[in-house]
Scaffold this motif. Structure first.
Motif, PDB file in Angstrom:
ATOM      1  N   VAL A  59       0.843  -1.207   0.000  1.00 46.66           N
ATOM      2  CA  VAL A  59       0.000   0.000   0.000  1.00 46.66           C
ATOM      3  C   VAL A  59       0.874   1.252   0.000  1.00 46.66           C
ATOM      4  N   GLY A  60       1.914   1.233   0.850  1.00 48.86           N
ATOM      5  CA  GLY A  60       2.802   2.394   0.916  1.00 48.86           C
ATOM      6  C   GLY A  60       3.548   2.640  -0.374  1.00 48.86           C
ATOM      7  N   THR A  61       4.119   1.588  -0.949  1.00 54.70           N
ATOM      8  CA  THR A  61       4.891   1.767  -2.175  1.00 54.70           C
ATOM      9  C   THR A  61       4.005   2.119  -3.364  1.00 54.70           C
ATOM     10  N   LEU A  62       2.745   1.683  -3.330  1.00 55.27           N
ATOM     11  CA  LEU A  62       1.804   2.058  -4.386  1.00 55.27           C
ATOM     12  C   LEU A  62       1.676   3.569  -4.485  1.00 55.27           C
ATOM     13  N   VAL A  63       1.681   4.233  -3.332  1.00 48.89           N
ATOM     14  CA  VAL A  63       1.576   5.688  -3.293  1.00 48.89           C
ATOM     15  C   VAL A  63       2.936   6.351  -3.504  1.00 48.89           C
ATOM     16  N   MET A  64       3.974   5.777  -2.882  1.00 49.94           N
ATOM     17  CA  MET A  64       5.263   6.454  -2.834  1.00 49.94           C
ATOM     18  C   MET A  64       6.082   6.327  -4.108  1.00 49.94           C
ATOM     19  N   MET A  65       5.982   5.204  -4.827  1.00 46.44           N
ATOM     20  CA  MET A  65       6.850   5.013  -5.987  1.00 46.44           C
ATOM     21  C   MET A  65       6.649   6.076  -7.069  1.00 46.44           C
ATOM     22  N   PRO A  66       5.407   6.341  -7.513  1.00 41.88           N
ATOM     23  CA  PRO A  66       5.250   7.407  -8.519  1.00 41.88           C
ATOM     24  C   PRO A  66       5.694   8.768  -7.990  1.00 41.88           C
ATOM     25  N   LEU A  67       5.434   9.030  -6.690  1.00 33.65           N
ATOM     26  CA  LEU A  67       5.824  10.308  -6.099  1.00 33.65           C
ATOM     27  C   LEU A  67       7.337  10.460  -6.085  1.00 33.65           C
ATOM     28  N   GLU A 119      11.051   0.217  -0.003  1.00 33.05           N
ATOM     29  CA  GLU A 119      10.889  -0.977  -0.827  1.00 33.05           C
ATOM     30  C   GLU A 119      10.802  -0.613  -2.307  1.00 33.05           C
ATOM     31  N   GLY A 120      11.794  -0.986  -3.056  1.00 32.60           N
ATOM     32  CA  GLY A 120      11.796  -0.772  -4.494  1.00 32.60           C
ATOM     33  C   GLY A 120      12.233   0.604  -4.937  1.00 32.60           C
ATOM     34  N   SER A 121      12.299   1.572  -4.025  1.00 28.70           N
ATOM     35  CA  SER A 121      12.604   2.938  -4.451  1.00 28.70           C
ATOM     36  C   SER A 121      14.062   3.098  -4.874  1.00 28.70           C
ATOM     37  N   ILE A 122      14.974   2.391  -4.201  1.00 26.90           N
ATOM     38  CA  ILE A 122      16.385   2.481  -4.586  1.00 26.90           C
ATOM     39  C   ILE A 122      16.580   1.938  -5.997  1.00 26.90           C
ATOM     40  N   GLN A 123      15.940   0.797  -6.279  1.00 24.90           N
ATOM     41  CA  GLN A 123      16.045   0.216  -7.622  1.00 24.90           C
ATOM     42  C   GLN A 123      15.385   1.122  -8.659  1.00 24.90           C
ATOM     43  N   CYS A 124      14.229   1.677  -8.321  1.00 22.38           N
ATOM     44  CA  CYS A 124      13.499   2.565  -9.234  1.00 22.38           C
ATOM     45  C   CYS A 124      14.350   3.783  -9.603  1.00 22.38           C
ATOM     46  N   LEU A 125      14.973   4.401  -8.595  1.00 22.10           N
ATOM     47  CA  LEU A 125      15.791   5.585  -8.840  1.00 22.10           C
ATOM     48  C   LEU A 125      17.081   5.236  -9.574  1.00 22.10           C
ATOM     49  N   ALA A 126      17.630   4.060  -9.274  1.00 23.18           N
ATOM     50  CA  ALA A 126      18.837   3.620  -9.985  1.00 23.18           C
ATOM     51  C   ALA A 126      18.548   3.408 -11.470  1.00 23.18           C
ATOM     52  N   HIS A 368       9.036   4.615 -14.523  1.00 23.76           N
ATOM     53  CA  HIS A 368       9.456   3.485 -13.701  1.00 23.76           C
ATOM     54  C   HIS A 368       8.714   3.489 -12.364  1.00 23.76           C
ATOM     55  N   GLY A 369       8.392   4.681 -11.866  1.00 31.46           N
ATOM     56  CA  GLY A 369       7.580   4.745 -10.646  1.00 31.46           C
ATOM     57  C   GLY A 369       6.177   4.214 -10.870  1.00 31.46           C
ATOM     58  N   CYS A 370       5.623   4.480 -12.069  1.00 29.65           N
ATOM     59  CA  CYS A 370       4.289   3.979 -12.414  1.00 29.65           C
ATOM     60  C   CYS A 370       4.293   2.455 -12.466  1.00 29.65           C
ATOM     61  N   ILE A 371       5.297   1.875 -13.115  1.00 28.56           N
ATOM     62  CA  ILE A 371       5.402   0.416 -13.184  1.00 28.56           C
ATOM     63  C   ILE A 371       5.619  -0.154 -11.790  1.00 28.56           C
ATOM     64  N   SER A 372       6.441   0.520 -10.993  1.00 29.24           N
ATOM     65  CA  SER A 372       6.665   0.064  -9.617  1.00 29.24           C
ATOM     66  C   SER A 372       5.379   0.109  -8.805  1.00 29.24           C
ATOM     67  N   SER A 373       4.538   1.114  -9.072  1.00 29.96           N
ATOM     68  CA  SER A 373       3.272   1.195  -8.333  1.00 29.96           C
ATOM     69  C   SER A 373       2.335   0.065  -8.729  1.00 29.96           C
ATOM     70  N   MET A 374       2.376  -0.352 -10.006  1.00 25.84           N
ATOM     71  CA  MET A 374       1.594  -1.514 -10.424  1.00 25.84           C
ATOM     72  C   MET A 374       2.076  -2.761  -9.700  1.00 25.84           C
ATOM     73  N   SER A 375       3.392  -2.890  -9.577  1.00 22.51           N
ATOM     74  CA  SER A 375       3.963  -4.009  -8.845  1.00 22.51           C
ATOM     75  C   SER A 375       3.584  -3.942  -7.367  1.00 22.51           C
ATOM     76  N   ALA A 378       0.124  -5.139  -6.839  1.00 24.28           N
ATOM     77  CA  ALA A 378       0.117  -6.607  -6.841  1.00 24.28           C
ATOM     78  C   ALA A 378       0.604  -7.146  -5.501  1.00 24.28           C
ATOM     79  N   ASN A 379       1.582  -6.464  -4.897  1.00 29.50           N
ATOM     80  CA  ASN A 379       2.111  -6.907  -3.616  1.00 29.50           C
ATOM     81  C   ASN A 379       1.136  -6.696  -2.469  1.00 29.50           C
ATOM     82  N   ILE A 380       0.144  -5.836  -2.669  1.00 30.76           N
ATOM     83  CA  ILE A 380      -0.921  -5.695  -1.670  1.00 30.76           C
ATOM     84  C   ILE A 380      -1.843  -6.909  -1.728  1.00 30.76           C
TER      85      ILE A 380
END
Length: 443
Positions: A59-67, A119-126, A368-375, A378-380
């Motif tokens: 739930v958190g990464t769904l919001v945070m990744m695109p941001l 979760e996932g933000s380091i990879q997303c930014l990299a 990449h944040g949008c794709i991460s939010s889709m992921s 799914a993790n929710i």
């Protein structure tokens, strides 16, 4: 030359960060079981708590990744990397100090809260950083593969190190390495300015982009206006059929991966009485296979087969591996299937390469944040489905005797992603004449 130097510093940062996280993975199942159900090989409470944690983090990464991705497009990758790399230190320090039940619950709460951002933000930014420095096409896909390969090298080193460390030293060393990673990143990593004269047209014709074109300062725009809206995400999904198909594949792939994360270790512990050392060995095999794949096979095969075919190969092999694991008849079966990771790990860099070609240079973080939010979405869902299913079929009250039933269902979900991936066709990067500016202009 300067860009390659920046990439080297990025790879070191990713290696250290991944190493610290991977180091504790083989031990965390035993620590959880010891804190919640000492002396047992099957513990429904541990499975449910792990699944609940995974869902909340989703739930958190769904919001945070695109941001985070969108803010990094504006303020730079380095500034946004500082937050997750700093927060990730806190939970490791807790278990480095003590692993009693009380300390485990403190770790559990703080890990859940910090992972909602980390979760996932380091990879997303990299990934976005690599896209800033490497031109679109096979070179960028190969660079994504190398980045993932660095992660697998860290995976191998982390699991191998964990195999020979005591649990006490495992968490202590992980906490120290995590601190070193954050300090190294702040000192050495330099943001590379993105080329505003690139031929690719931004998909989102936002107020921010317009002000840049007119020469206005982006600092005048309030931070809260940078938050990507649902309309922005829908605009990205509608920008091309390929992007929407990639998002669909990312969702089902993550649904399967999330289910495997929530179920596999508890399944192997109940089925074959695995402990920290066996988990480390299993992860080590997968890590070595992934390293060879990303650093050797991926750069060789990508220019000839293309990301689309390699994506389908990776998904098919991943689905086959899960289906066979579900009926594992001996302790050696998971070890042999771990070698199949050499093909299964094609999935992530190929998906990232396909997505990266569908957006302009100023929306790499957003995409990449949008794709991460889709992921993350799914993790929710995934642990809410597979954690109860795993607990049910590992218990004495199972409807029928099939301990690996949840793993089989995970394989079927991965097969859905494989079927969709076959429909993805190779298309050139989106240029300025491909998308109407009015399609996504904010009102």
């Amino acid at each position: 030359m300067e860009k390659m130097k920046s990439l080297r510093h990025l790879f070191v940062t990713v290696f250290l960060s991944h190493f610290a996280g991977i180091l504790v993975m083989p031990a965390i199942t035993d620590v959880t079981m010891s804190a919640l159900c000492p002396g047992q090989d099957e513990c429904s409470l541990a499975i449910f708590l792990s699944g609940f944690q995974q869902a909340i983090i989703g739930v958190g990464t769904l919001v945070m990744m695109p941001l985070i991705g969108n803010l990094s497009d504006i303020y730079g990758r380095k500034a946004l990397l500082t937050l997750p790399m700093t927060l990730s230190i806190i939970p490791l320090v807790i278990l480095a100090y003590r692993r009693t039940t009380d300390f485990f619950y403190a770790y559990y709460v703080l890990k859940t809260l910090t992972a909602m951002v980390c979760e996932g933000s380091i990879q997303c930014l990299a990934l976005a950083f690599v896209a800033d420095n490497i031109s679109s096409g096979p070179p960028r896909t190969s660079a994504f593969g190398i980045l993932l390969g660095v992660g697998y090298v860290a995976f191998v080193c982390g699991t191998l190190t964990s195999r020979f460390l005591s649990t006490d030293h495992t968490f202590q060393i992980a906490a120290v390495v995590s601190m070193i990673a954050a300090v190294y990143m702040r000192i050495f990593l330099q943001d590379t300015p993105r080329n505003s004269d690139d031929l690719e047209q931004p998909i989102l014709n936002t107020e921010e982009n317009s002000s840049q074109i007119e020469g206005e300062s982006s600092t005048e725009v309030q931070v809260f206006k940078k938050i990507p809206s649902l309309k922005d995400i829908i605009c990205l999904l509608k920008s091309s059929v390929t992007f929407s198909q990639a998002a669909f594949v990312a969702f089902f792939h993550s649904l399967a991966e999330g289910g495997l994360q929530a179920s596999a270790m508890y399944f192997f512990k109940a089925r074959f009485h695995f402990n920290k050392d066996q988990f480390a060995e299993l992860m080590l095999i997968g890590g070595i296979a992934g390293t060879i794949s990303q650093l050797l096979f991926m750069p060789m095969l990508s220019p000839f087969l293309g990301e689309e075919k390699l994506l389908s190969i990776g998904l098919f092999v991943g689905a086959l591996s899960m289906l066979l694991n579900s009926i594992a008849w001996s302790v050696w079966v998971p070890y042999v299937l771990g070698v199949l990771s050499i093909f299964a790990v094609f999935t992530t860099p190929c998906l990232q390469g396909i997505v990266s070609k569908q957006v302009g240079p100023n929306e790499q973080g957003m995409a990449h944040g949008c794709i991460s939010s889709m992921s993350s979405f799914a993790n929710i869902i995934s642990p809410l489905i597979f954690s109860p299913l795993t607990a049910l079929f590992l218990s004495e009250g199972a409807p029928f005797p099939f301990p690996g039933f949840s793993i089989m269902c995970i394989g079927l979900v991965m097969m859905i992603a494989f079927v969709v991936s076959i429909m993805i066709k190779a298309v050139p990067p989106i240029l300025s004449n491909k998308i109407s500016d009015g399609d996504c202009t904010e009102a």
